[in-house]
Design an enzyme around this catalytic site. Structure first.
Site, PDB file in Angstrom:
ATOM      1  N   GLU A 163      22.369 -42.128  45.979  1.00  0.00           N
ATOM      2  CA  GLU A 163      23.465 -41.389  46.630  1.00  0.00           C
ATOM      3  C   GLU A 163      24.288 -40.607  45.606  1.00  0.00           C
ATOM      4  O   GLU A 163      24.816 -39.539  45.922  1.00  0.00           O
ATOM      5  CB  GLU A 163      24.330 -42.372  47.455  1.00  0.00           C
ATOM      6  CG  GLU A 163      23.586 -42.806  48.710  1.00  0.00           C
ATOM      7  CD  GLU A 163      23.927 -44.190  49.226  1.00  0.00           C
ATOM      8  OE1 GLU A 163      24.962 -44.753  48.830  1.00  0.00           O
ATOM      9  OE2 GLU A 163      23.133 -44.719  50.034  1.00  0.00           O
TER      10      GLU A 163
ATOM     11  N   GLU B 199      14.479 -48.230  44.477  1.00  0.00           N
ATOM     12  CA  GLU B 199      15.000 -47.966  45.820  1.00  0.00           C
ATOM     13  C   GLU B 199      14.397 -46.658  46.345  1.00  0.00           C
ATOM     14  O   GLU B 199      14.911 -45.578  46.048  1.00  0.00           O
ATOM     15  CB  GLU B 199      16.526 -47.824  45.783  1.00  0.00           C
ATOM     16  CG  GLU B 199      17.251 -49.057  45.336  1.00  0.00           C
ATOM     17  CD  GLU B 199      18.672 -49.116  45.892  1.00  0.00           C
ATOM     18  OE1 GLU B 199      18.991 -50.115  46.533  1.00  0.00           O
ATOM     19  OE2 GLU B 199      19.439 -48.167  45.707  1.00  0.00           O
TER      20      GLU B 199
ATOM     21  N   SER C  41      16.966 -51.223  52.917  1.00  0.00           N
ATOM     22  CA  SER C  41      16.886 -51.953  54.194  1.00  0.00           C
ATOM     23  C   SER C  41      16.454 -53.411  54.024  1.00  0.00           C
ATOM     24  O   SER C  41      15.748 -53.958  54.874  1.00  0.00           O
ATOM     25  CB  SER C  41      15.952 -51.214  55.174  1.00  0.00           C
ATOM     26  OG  SER C  41      16.474 -49.924  55.462  1.00  0.00           O
TER      27      SER C  41
ATOM     28  N   HIS D 284      22.380 -44.395  41.156  1.00  0.00           N
ATOM     29  CA  HIS D 284      22.054 -44.666  42.567  1.00  0.00           C
ATOM     30  C   HIS D 284      21.669 -43.359  43.255  1.00  0.00           C
ATOM     31  O   HIS D 284      22.240 -42.305  42.963  1.00  0.00           O
ATOM     32  CB  HIS D 284      23.243 -45.315  43.278  1.00  0.00           C
ATOM     33  CG  HIS D 284      22.860 -45.834  44.638  1.00  0.00           C
ATOM     34  ND1 HIS D 284      22.794 -45.010  45.733  1.00  0.00           N
ATOM     35  CD2 HIS D 284      22.476 -47.063  45.055  1.00  0.00           C
ATOM     36  CE1 HIS D 284      22.385 -45.728  46.784  1.00  0.00           C
ATOM     37  NE2 HIS D 284      22.196 -46.974  46.394  1.00  0.00           N
TER      38      HIS D 284
ATOM     39  N   GLY E  56      19.146 -47.383  54.066  1.00  0.00           N
ATOM     40  CA  GLY E  56      19.997 -47.224  55.238  1.00  0.00           C
ATOM     41  C   GLY E  56      19.261 -46.720  56.468  1.00  0.00           C
ATOM     42  O   GLY E  56      19.880 -46.317  57.457  1.00  0.00           O
TER      43      GLY E  56
ATOM     44  N   LYS F 204      28.870 -50.045  48.647  1.00  0.00           N
ATOM     45  CA  LYS F 204      29.091 -48.602  48.808  1.00  0.00           C
ATOM     46  C   LYS F 204      30.577 -48.365  49.139  1.00  0.00           C
ATOM     47  O   LYS F 204      31.418 -49.124  48.659  1.00  0.00           O
ATOM     48  CB  LYS F 204      28.132 -48.040  49.853  1.00  0.00           C
ATOM     49  CG  LYS F 204      26.679 -48.431  49.524  1.00  0.00           C
ATOM     50  CD  LYS F 204      25.634 -47.705  50.297  1.00  0.00           C
ATOM     51  CE  LYS F 204      24.255 -48.171  49.834  1.00  0.00           C
ATOM     52  NZ  LYS F 204      23.149 -47.495  50.505  1.00  0.00           N
TER      53      LYS F 204
ATOM     54  N   ASN G 293      25.467 -54.044  47.077  1.00  0.00           N
ATOM     55  CA  ASN G 293      26.136 -52.755  46.851  1.00  0.00           C
ATOM     56  C   ASN G 293      26.906 -52.408  48.120  1.00  0.00           C
ATOM     57  O   ASN G 293      26.316 -51.982  49.107  1.00  0.00           O
ATOM     58  CB  ASN G 293      25.080 -51.686  46.525  1.00  0.00           C
ATOM     59  CG  ASN G 293      25.673 -50.296  46.441  1.00  0.00           C
ATOM     60  OD1 ASN G 293      26.896 -50.127  46.412  1.00  0.00           O
ATOM     61  ND2 ASN G 293      24.811 -49.285  46.416  1.00  0.00           N
TER      62      ASN G 293
HETATM   63  O1  LIG Z   1      21.117 -48.227  48.681  1.00  0.00           O
HETATM   64  C1  LIG Z   1      20.918 -49.423  48.860  1.00  0.00           C
HETATM   65  C2  LIG Z   1      21.450 -50.416  47.915  1.00  0.00           C
HETATM   66  O2  LIG Z   1      21.888 -49.809  46.749  1.00  0.00           O
HETATM   67  C3  LIG Z   1      20.164 -49.916  50.037  1.00  0.00           C
HETATM   68  O3  LIG Z   1      20.951 -49.741  51.153  1.00  0.00           O
HETATM   69  P1  LIG Z   1      20.523 -50.440  52.532  1.00  0.00           P
HETATM   70  O4  LIG Z   1      20.253 -51.889  52.208  1.00  0.00           O
HETATM   71  O5  LIG Z   1      21.701 -50.253  53.444  1.00  0.00           O
HETATM   72  O6  LIG Z   1      19.281 -49.742  52.988  1.00  0.00           O
END
Ligand SMILES: O=C(CO)COP(=O)(O)O
Length: 261
Positions: free
Chosen positions: A104, A174, A220, A102, A180, A14, A12
């Site tokens: 976010e 997740e 992560s 997701h 992150g 983003k 992903n």
């Molecule tokens: O949100 C994520 C994947 O959709 C995870 O992000 P990170 O791997 O940067 O922690």
């Protein structure tokens, strides 16, 4: 991981990488990953919308085995919805997958369980495979409510989803506190929730669905912690954020954390 399910490693991206940078990254992945890698696992990238046409042209033109998808879609199929992208448009761009829910999107765009359910349904209307994202925030984890919370997100997202559709869904666990932050869930913590998701799928549908559905861990994930995660029985791959922008690390993740294929 179970041998019954083909592992999936999805990057992903983003809101990172323009269409030129997208081509460069996919080319690097394609250059490194071998047929053996693609036989062992499915490797997907989920770039921003504006990159998808370029990725499609590259994948089709060079007959790459990398698959791709989008990070979001509209609940609507067409019409006066300024700024939205429909499932039909994504299907036309050759997308295999689309993220739904997701954290976010839930956090910054107010997406609730009902909307996520509508997005899952929209994906199926256009033959896209939803990667349904679920997971708890830190206060819920600290209060010990993580399993119940995540399972209730799953229940809501699958409302009205039929047996044959459910069989193809991908669920990504997740935990929000691990995204992150560099704070990866322990493999045992991730397994606890992924195992509970599979049990719930059997309750909602049957063993057939529970055995077929791939459940990913995200938060992560890096080359260095993938092997432990993949050793868990109910984890069938990873949804990778930051590390998916680094081709060498994403290849290592796609190889279950091993350096070479
Ligand atoms: O949100 C994520 C994947 O959709 C995870 O992000 P990170 O791997 O940067 O922690």
């Amino acid at each position: 991981m179970s041998t019954a399910r083909k592992p999936l490693f999805a990057g992903n991206w983003k809101m990172n990488l323009n269409h030129l940078e997208a081509i460069a990254l996919v080319q690097k992945l394609a250059f490194t990953l071998t047929d053996k890698d693609f036989d062992r696992a499915e490797v997907a990238v989920l770039p921003p919308f504006t990159d998808l046409r370029s990725v499609q042209t590259l994948v089709d033109g060079d007959k790459l085995r990398i698959v791709y998808g989008a990070q979001d879609l509209s609940t609507h199929d067409a019409g006066a919805y300024t700024g939205e992208i429909s499932g039909a448009m994504l299907a036309k761009l050759g997308c295999t997958y689309v993220l739904a829910g997701h954290s976010e999107r839930r956090q910054y765009h107010g997406e609730d369980d009902q909307l996520v359910n509508a997005k899952v349904q929209a994906a199926y209307r256009h033959s896209l495979t939803p990667i349904l994202c679920v997971g708890e925030g830190l206060p819920i984890r600290q209060a010990g409510g993580h399993v119940a919370y995540t399972v209730s997100q799953l229940d809501a997202a699958l409302n009205g989803v039929k047996h044959d559709q459910a069989k193809s869904i991908v669920v990504a666990y997740e935990p929000v506190w691990a995204i992150g932050t560099g704070e990866v869930a322990t493999p045992e913590d991730a397994q606890e929730v992924c195992g509970a998701i599979r049990v719930r799928l059997a309750e909602l549908y049957d063993e057939d669905v529970a055995t077929a559905v791939r459940i990913l861990y995200g938060g992560s994930v890096k080359g260095g912690n993938t092997a432990g995660i993949m050793a868990q029985p109910d984890i069938d791959g990873a949804l990778v954020g930051g590390a998916s922008l680094d081709p060498a690390d994403f290849v290592k993740i796609s190889r279950f954390g091993e350096m070479s294929g």
